[in-house]
Design a protein around this motif. Sequence first.
Motif: not given
Length: 430
Positions: A2-6, A104-105, A100
């Motif tokens: 998934g899209q990285l949640d920084s 989302n990390y 992930m």
Amino acid sequence: MGQLDSGNAAWILTSACLVFLMTPGVAFFYGGMVRAKAVLNMMMMEAAALSVTIIIWGLWGWSIAYAGHSIGGVFGDPATGFLLRDTMVAQDGVFTSASMNANNYPASVDVGFQAAFAMITVALICGAIAERVKYSTWMIFVALWITLDYAPMAHMVWNGGLLSADGPISQAIGAAAHDFAGGTVVHINAAVAALIIVLIIGKRKGFGTEPMRPHNVPFVMLGAFLLWFGWFGFNAGSAFAANGTAGYAWVSTSLAAGAAMLAWGFTEKIRTGHYTAIGAASGIVAGLVAITPAADVVSPLWSIVLGAIAGIVTCFACSLKYKLGYDDSLDVVGVHGVGGLIGTVLLGFFMQGTGLFCGGDWRQLVVQVVIAVVAMAFSAVITTIIAFGLEKTIGWRVTQAQEVGGIDLADQGERAYDFAGTASSVIKEM
């Protein structure tokens, strides 16, 4: 992936560092409480808790706790994630996370965060057996205990196992067991293990008949402050996201710690006529312990009440060792065991929406009591097997002469404070 949640990734990685700092904090906390002849040994035991645990965690601990296929809801398959297989992957010659998690990390961040939890849990145990055990035996114990006790307990509570919110016990009772950050996995588990070892290895020479005063109270206070600071990663990090729950856990953690410190101090003042620094440090830790399983689900009022109860009860509990005759050197049972039980069980009354005092019914209380009892039983059985086996093979204790002369000299070959050398150097300069 998934899209990285920084933001989440940065917060959990920071929390991992904060929780890691808690073990050095314990080193100062315990190191100040022991006598001067045992401070290096205590700090070395904490260093072993860091070093041995991370090796075991990288080999198979992570797999047993989180990555492996569940076996009976008690432990994960150690082979599935052996050496972090399927968790780490090489891309263009650089290792990164293979996946992930739900927030989302990278899963690799979770490996570090949970390793720090394992480190601090086993680090707590050595306070009960201070001043009298071999460093070599301790290192072997750490490896065995993380493998056979801590990792399975983490699996049971936090990875959908026997004691989890959606496990068979919760389903049978009709209420979801709750342990936000380690009332059972960390504090009850470590305290029961500590008590078992104490009963197997026996008392220090002179326990109950001669004074065994802390040699460096500022070390104790420094350790307590570092623990409070690290606990923000411990509790707020257990939200697994940079969100409002993390923020509230920071607040509830501090409310409970402050209330417990004050309650311990007032209790101590009534009993002895003094507000002691050791009491303040112990009260802080007692409050932090009690709020650990509950930091996300009790209101500000109940956070304060929970902390105050923990401060008063643990203050009295720490004196039980003299009446019952067990040498829990630095009150691991009195603070972490009793404090962990208070937090875990009182959740049944104070938990928002399901607690007996907060709109719920008796089922939340029952499930909290049951998971606490099962955790105690599991820890007692596994630790007895490990500790008794070590006692009958390589032995736990240094000799009595080595204990009296100082375990620092016997095991490390060093002194923490070279007063003679300092004095001679001053004379030479004059």
